[in-house]
Write an enzyme that holds these catalytic residues in place. Structure first.
Site, mmCIF file in Angstrom:
data_model
loop_
_atom_site.group_PDB
_atom_site.id
_atom_site.type_symbol
_atom_site.label_atom_id
_atom_site.label_comp_id
_atom_site.label_asym_id
_atom_site.label_seq_id
_atom_site.Cartn_x
_atom_site.Cartn_y
_atom_site.Cartn_z
ATOM 1 N N LYS A 100 0.868 -1.178 0.000
ATOM 2 C CA LYS A 100 0.000 0.000 0.000
ATOM 3 C C LYS A 100 0.909 1.234 0.000
ATOM 4 O O LYS A 100 1.442 1.634 1.038
ATOM 5 C CB LYS A 100 -0.911 -0.007 1.232
ATOM 6 C CG LYS A 100 -1.956 1.117 1.232
ATOM 7 C CD LYS A 100 -1.448 2.335 1.957
ATOM 8 C CE LYS A 100 -2.325 3.543 1.714
ATOM 9 N NZ LYS A 100 -1.664 4.811 2.098
ATOM 10 N N GLU A 134 9.239 1.168 11.164
ATOM 11 C CA GLU A 134 10.301 2.174 11.072
ATOM 12 C C GLU A 134 9.590 3.513 11.154
ATOM 13 O O GLU A 134 8.966 3.967 10.201
ATOM 14 C CB GLU A 134 11.082 2.010 9.771
ATOM 15 C CG GLU A 134 12.381 2.786 9.752
ATOM 16 C CD GLU A 134 12.286 4.033 8.886
ATOM 17 O OE1 GLU A 134 12.233 5.129 9.491
ATOM 18 O OE2 GLU A 134 12.270 3.916 7.666
ATOM 19 N N CYS A 155 13.181 10.692 7.711
ATOM 20 C CA CYS A 155 13.071 10.327 9.126
ATOM 21 C C CYS A 155 14.420 10.341 9.827
ATOM 22 O O CYS A 155 14.481 10.336 11.058
ATOM 23 C CB CYS A 155 12.402 8.968 9.265
ATOM 24 S SG CYS A 155 13.166 7.700 8.245
ATOM 25 N N GLU A 196 9.593 16.326 15.528
ATOM 26 C CA GLU A 196 10.228 16.241 14.209
ATOM 27 C C GLU A 196 9.592 17.274 13.272
ATOM 28 O O GLU A 196 8.404 17.197 12.974
ATOM 29 C CB GLU A 196 10.032 14.830 13.667
ATOM 30 C CG GLU A 196 10.796 14.499 12.414
ATOM 31 C CD GLU A 196 10.594 13.040 12.012
ATOM 32 O OE1 GLU A 196 11.519 12.485 11.388
ATOM 33 O OE2 GLU A 196 9.534 12.453 12.311
#
Length: 525
Positions: free
Chosen positions: A221, A296, A330, A427
């Site tokens: 996906k 992750e 990331c 973040e």
């Protein structure tokens, strides 16, 4: 709903474009980008790589209800394609196809699977320009970075084509003379892979490569923002001889697709790259069927620059770690901690380096910074910068939307950031580099570890003892010492704490797709 949000974002961006004081330059740049985009799309079509349907059981299919979603170019707002908007029913069929194919694919020899993966790798490389163009169009990253991602993504397929032949078991010395104890490693089964928009090829190959190598089958996906690269890669997999049903692609209604994957008893593993919030939902949703989960998730990477660091090396490494993909990775350096003795000198050199970054359409050769993915991303960056400014930080460079309009944001450096600011706590996922002064090694480690995240960290020092002490003390899954670009297919990638579970890449990346079976053979005397 997703389409409505994207239209709203595009309308908001167009309003900003129209009101820009530099609108004439923007229109000129957009026109040039549009011409290049048209030629790029023609090249992609000519290669047969523009797919807009999902892939189920080796067949390209529309959404069963005919719904579509727009895929837009974030640099211009132009619609690139309308792709099938799939949901629960299509995902269920993809799972069934993967489950049926699993029994034949897993029975092939490792050598046979390896050969198919090798052919897929070769096709990815031979079509790397078309794939890079497609990636730049739908994601926005500069062509140089897109080409780099194609090579990086293909390297996982090559690596795991080789690792397919090295899934070794064990023979354990028995406890009784008439017994033999065997340990087998077998593929886990059907895998649901949910991938993000920021690396639309590499995050797929890093998951699908080891899954297929082990003998698993996959339902992918991709992000609704960047499905075209995923579909093109899947097309090449079919051409390489990956059998129908071994690799399926569904996109569209994320909650429905996710629920179908989590609720299915045929799906034995979920692998996900994305936000920590979504990762927690997937982990909770997989509990009912006790699936194996690898995640992750988000990061909040510190980059520690010690007094004894080589300033030139530190600036270059920090720049690469922070501004790759316009800060949308990331493992980006989210907090740059600089020891007081060189804070001013480093800040001056770093600002000068950031000033040299060229912002623009990723199709233009001079561009090193593309747009952010959408309007929501820009608003998040604005919120973080405003929060820091009101709490006493100083904007050393940038700090606002770029004159190009759309979702472009100026590369930004913010000085004297403190731990009570959003730029420190969360973040930012954008081109903003917060500088944070520190005094001692102990303080640097405390500041670096003061977060729930634990994906990547960086440090710059000439001291070998310091590099050992600090790298061991940092609570992160990856640590770069005097280096800002550390991702590679041969090393394990993954985080600790709330940055995830499991590892991808390297020989360790095979483990998450395998079950260990113990076989005790008796009466052998």
């Amino acid at each position: 709903m997703a389409m409505a949000m994207r239209r709203a974002a595009a309308l908001g961006a167009r309003h900003i474009l129209a009101s820009s004081a530099a609108s004439s330059r923007v229109i000129s740049r957009r026109h040039m980008g549009s011409v290049n985009a048209g030629a790029a799309m023609e090249k992609i079509r000519a290669a047969g790589l523009l797919r807009t349907q999902g892939l189920i059981g080796g067949k390209w299919v529309d959404a069963y209800d005919g719904k579509t979603i727009e895929v837009q170019n974030p640099a211009t707002g132009d619609v690139l394609a309308n792709v099938a908007c799939m949901g629960n029913r299509e995902t269920s069929d993809a799972i069934a196809s993967a489950n049926t194919t699993f029994y034949s694919w897993s029975k092939l020899t490792a050598s046979e699977r390896s050969k198919s993966l090798r052919k897929w790798h070769d096709l990815l490389i031979s079509h790397k320009e078309e794939l890079a163009l497609l990636m730049t169009l739908e994601q926005g990253k500069p062509m140089k970075e897109a080409l780099g991602e194609v090579n990086y993504g293909a390297s996982f397929i090559e690596y795991f084509a080789e690792e397919a032949k090295r899934v070794y078991g064990d023979i354990i010395p028995p406890t009784l003379p008439d017994r033999r104890i065997l340990v087998l490693k077998q593929p886990i089964g059907v895998v649901g892979a949910i991938t993000p928009w920021n690396f639309p090829l590499a995050m797929i190959t890093r998951k699908v490569g080891p899954a297929l190598a082990c003998g698993c089958t996959v339902v992918v996906k991709p992000s609704e923002f960047t499905p075209l690269t995923a579909l093109a890669a899947a097309d090449l997999a079919l051409q390489a001889g990956i059998p129908a049903g071994a690799l399926n692609v569904v996109m569209g209604n994320a909650p429905e697709i996710g629920d179908a994957l989590m609720q299915s008893t045929q799906v034995r593993k979920i692998t996900f790259t994305g936000s920590t919030a979504v990762g927690k939902k997937l982990m909770a949703g997989s509990a009912n069927t006790v699936k194996k989960v690898s995640l992750e998730l988000g990061g909040n990477a510190p980059c520690i620059v010690f007094d004894d660091a080589d300033i030139e090396v530190a600036v270059k490494g920090s720049l690469a770690a922070k501004f790759r993909n316009s800060g949308q990775t990331c493992v980006c350096a989210n907090r740059i901690l600089v020891q007081e003795g060189i804070y001013e000198k480093f800040a001056s050199a770093f600002v000068k380096a950031v000033q040299s970054l060229q912002v623009g359409n990723g199709l233009e050769e001079s561009t090193s910074q593309g747009p952010l993915i959408n309007e929501a991303a820009v608003q998040k960056v604005e919120k973080f910068v405003d929060d820091a400014s009101t709490k006493g930080a100083n904007i050393m460079l940038g700090g606002k939307r770029h004159s190009l309009g759309m979702t472009f944001y100026e590369p930004t450096v913010v000085g004297n950031v403190s731990s009570d600011m959003l730029l420190f706590r969360e973040e930012v996922f954008g081109p903003v580099a917060p500088l944070i002064p520190f005094k001692t090694e102990e303080e640097a480690i405390q500041l670096a570890n003061d977060t729930n995240a634990g994906l990547a960290a960086y440090m710059f020092t000439k001291s070998i003892p310091c590099s050992w002490r600090v790298s061991e003390a940092l609570e992160y899954g990856l640590v770069g010492v005097n280096e800002g670009l550390i991702s590679t297919e041969v090393a394990p990638f993954g985080g600790v704490k709330q940055s995830g579970l499991g590892r991808e890449g390297s020989k360790y990346g095979m483990d998450d797709y395998l079950e260990i079976k113990y076989v005790c053979m008796g009466n052998l005397s």
